[in-house]
Design a protein around this motif. Sequence first.
Motif, PDB file in Angstrom:
ATOM      1  N   MET A 162       0.852  -1.153   0.000  1.00 58.91           N
ATOM      2  CA  MET A 162       0.000   0.000   0.000  1.00 58.91           C
ATOM      3  C   MET A 162       0.910   1.231   0.000  1.00 58.91           C
ATOM      4  O   MET A 162       1.974   1.217   0.591  1.00 58.91           O
ATOM      5  CB  MET A 162      -0.893  -0.039   1.250  1.00 58.91           C
ATOM      6  N   GLN A 163       0.466   2.304  -0.652  1.00 55.44           N
ATOM      7  CA  GLN A 163       1.230   3.534  -0.697  1.00 55.44           C
ATOM      8  C   GLN A 163       0.649   4.565   0.252  1.00 55.44           C
ATOM      9  O   GLN A 163      -0.548   4.549   0.538  1.00 55.44           O
ATOM     10  CB  GLN A 163       1.230   4.107  -2.101  1.00 55.44           C
ATOM     11  N   ALA A 164       1.515   5.456   0.732  1.00 51.84           N
ATOM     12  CA  ALA A 164       1.096   6.533   1.622  1.00 51.84           C
ATOM     13  C   ALA A 164       2.101   7.673   1.491  1.00 51.84           C
ATOM     14  O   ALA A 164       3.095   7.558   0.772  1.00 51.84           O
ATOM     15  CB  ALA A 164       1.029   6.033   3.063  1.00 51.84           C
ATOM     16  N   THR A 165       1.846   8.752   2.209  1.00 53.85           N
ATOM     17  CA  THR A 165       2.745   9.895   2.237  1.00 53.85           C
ATOM     18  C   THR A 165       3.203  10.112   3.670  1.00 53.85           C
ATOM     19  O   THR A 165       2.379  10.137   4.585  1.00 53.85           O
ATOM     20  CB  THR A 165       2.027  11.166   1.731  1.00 53.85           C
ATOM     21  N   LEU A 213       0.043   9.530   5.946  1.00 52.51           N
ATOM     22  CA  LEU A 213      -1.320   9.782   5.489  1.00 52.51           C
ATOM     23  C   LEU A 213      -1.615   8.802   4.369  1.00 52.51           C
ATOM     24  O   LEU A 213      -0.878   8.742   3.374  1.00 52.51           O
ATOM     25  CB  LEU A 213      -1.471  11.211   4.963  1.00 52.51           C
ATOM     26  N   LEU A 214      -2.655   8.010   4.556  1.00 49.52           N
ATOM     27  CA  LEU A 214      -3.090   7.126   3.483  1.00 49.52           C
ATOM     28  C   LEU A 214      -3.633   7.980   2.349  1.00 49.52           C
ATOM     29  O   LEU A 214      -3.907   9.174   2.521  1.00 49.52           O
ATOM     30  CB  LEU A 214      -4.156   6.161   4.001  1.00 49.52           C
ATOM     31  N   ASP A 215      -3.805   7.411   1.183  1.00 45.50           N
ATOM     32  CA  ASP A 215      -4.260   8.193   0.035  1.00 45.50           C
ATOM     33  C   ASP A 215      -5.651   8.787   0.215  1.00 45.50           C
ATOM     34  O   ASP A 215      -5.994   9.754  -0.448  1.00 45.50           O
ATOM     35  CB  ASP A 215      -4.189   7.358  -1.237  1.00 45.50           C
ATOM     36  N   ASP A 216      -6.431   8.247   1.147  1.00 45.28           N
ATOM     37  CA  ASP A 216      -7.751   8.826   1.421  1.00 45.28           C
ATOM     38  C   ASP A 216      -7.681   9.913   2.498  1.00 45.28           C
ATOM     39  O   ASP A 216      -8.697  10.438   2.932  1.00 45.28           O
ATOM     40  CB  ASP A 216      -8.765   7.756   1.805  1.00 45.28           C
ATOM     41  N   GLY A 217      -6.448  10.236   2.965  1.00 46.36           N
ATOM     42  CA  GLY A 217      -6.262  11.286   3.963  1.00 46.36           C
ATOM     43  C   GLY A 217      -6.263  10.802   5.401  1.00 46.36           C
ATOM     44  O   GLY A 217      -6.068  11.585   6.319  1.00 46.36           O
ATOM     45  N   THR A 218      -6.448   9.514   5.615  1.00 45.39           N
ATOM     46  CA  THR A 218      -6.470   8.957   6.961  1.00 45.39           C
ATOM     47  C   THR A 218      -5.056   8.874   7.529  1.00 45.39           C
ATOM     48  O   THR A 218      -4.172   8.287   6.897  1.00 45.39           O
ATOM     49  CB  THR A 218      -7.069   7.534   6.951  1.00 45.39           C
ATOM     50  N   PRO A 219      -4.822   9.450   8.710  1.00 43.26           N
ATOM     51  CA  PRO A 219      -3.500   9.313   9.328  1.00 43.26           C
ATOM     52  C   PRO A 219      -3.362   7.943   9.988  1.00 43.26           C
ATOM     53  O   PRO A 219      -4.322   7.403  10.526  1.00 43.26           O
ATOM     54  CB  PRO A 219      -3.477  10.432  10.372  1.00 43.26           C
ATOM     55  N   LEU A 220      -2.155   7.394   9.920  1.00 37.71           N
ATOM     56  CA  LEU A 220      -1.891   6.095  10.527  1.00 37.71           C
ATOM     57  C   LEU A 220      -0.489   6.142  11.129  1.00 37.71           C
ATOM     58  O   LEU A 220       0.484   6.395  10.418  1.00 37.71           O
ATOM     59  CB  LEU A 220      -1.998   4.994   9.467  1.00 37.71           C
ATOM     60  N   PRO A 221      -0.370   5.920  12.442  1.00 44.48           N
ATOM     61  CA  PRO A 221       0.948   6.001  13.082  1.00 44.48           C
ATOM     62  C   PRO A 221       1.786   4.750  12.828  1.00 44.48           C
ATOM     63  O   PRO A 221       1.266   3.681  12.543  1.00 44.48           O
ATOM     64  CB  PRO A 221       0.600   6.122  14.568  1.00 44.48           C
ATOM     65  N   PHE A 222       3.111   4.924  12.933  1.00 46.19           N
ATOM     66  CA  PHE A 222       4.014   3.789  12.896  1.00 46.19           C
ATOM     67  C   PHE A 222       5.015   3.925  14.032  1.00 46.19           C
ATOM     68  O   PHE A 222       5.298   5.020  14.504  1.00 46.19           O
ATOM     69  CB  PHE A 222       4.730   3.657  11.542  1.00 46.19           C
ATOM     70  N   ARG A 261       6.891   9.919  -0.538  1.00 41.51           N
ATOM     71  CA  ARG A 261       5.999   8.793  -0.787  1.00 41.51           C
ATOM     72  C   ARG A 261       6.653   7.538  -0.221  1.00 41.51           C
ATOM     73  O   ARG A 261       7.859   7.313  -0.392  1.00 41.51           O
ATOM     74  CB  ARG A 261       5.741   8.619  -2.279  1.00 41.51           C
ATOM     75  N   VAL A 262       5.876   6.742   0.468  1.00 40.17           N
ATOM     76  CA  VAL A 262       6.378   5.521   1.082  1.00 40.17           C
ATOM     77  C   VAL A 262       5.481   4.347   0.732  1.00 40.17           C
ATOM     78  O   VAL A 262       4.321   4.510   0.342  1.00 40.17           O
ATOM     79  CB  VAL A 262       6.480   5.655   2.622  1.00 40.17           C
ATOM     80  N   ARG A 263       6.059   3.171   0.872  1.00 40.83           N
ATOM     81  CA  ARG A 263       5.285   1.933   0.761  1.00 40.83           C
ATOM     82  C   ARG A 263       5.171   1.396   2.168  1.00 40.83           C
ATOM     83  O   ARG A 263       6.153   1.359   2.920  1.00 40.83           O
ATOM     84  CB  ARG A 263       6.007   0.921  -0.125  1.00 40.83           C
TER      85      ARG A 263
END
Length: 67
Positions: free
Chosen positions: A1-4, A18-27, A45-47
């Motif tokens: 999956m791709q994100a920023t 930020l997922l492509d739909d704008g949802t933030p997801l922590p790591f 851009r990250v995978r």
Amino acid sequence: MQATAYTYDETTRSGSVLLDDGTPLPFDAAAFDAGGLLLLRPGQRVRIETTGDGADQRIVLVTLQTL
């Protein structure tokens, strides 16, 4: 999956994307270390690889997106 990449803290090696739909997801540091990165800048851009669904979804790997 791709994100920023959205945030990154060099001290803790954790942050969020930020997922492509704008949802933030922590790591966490473990996900960052699994990708072999040394640094991450907001806007890159990250995978990512995730486990779980919905509220239980978490990132297990962050690495740079390559074309």
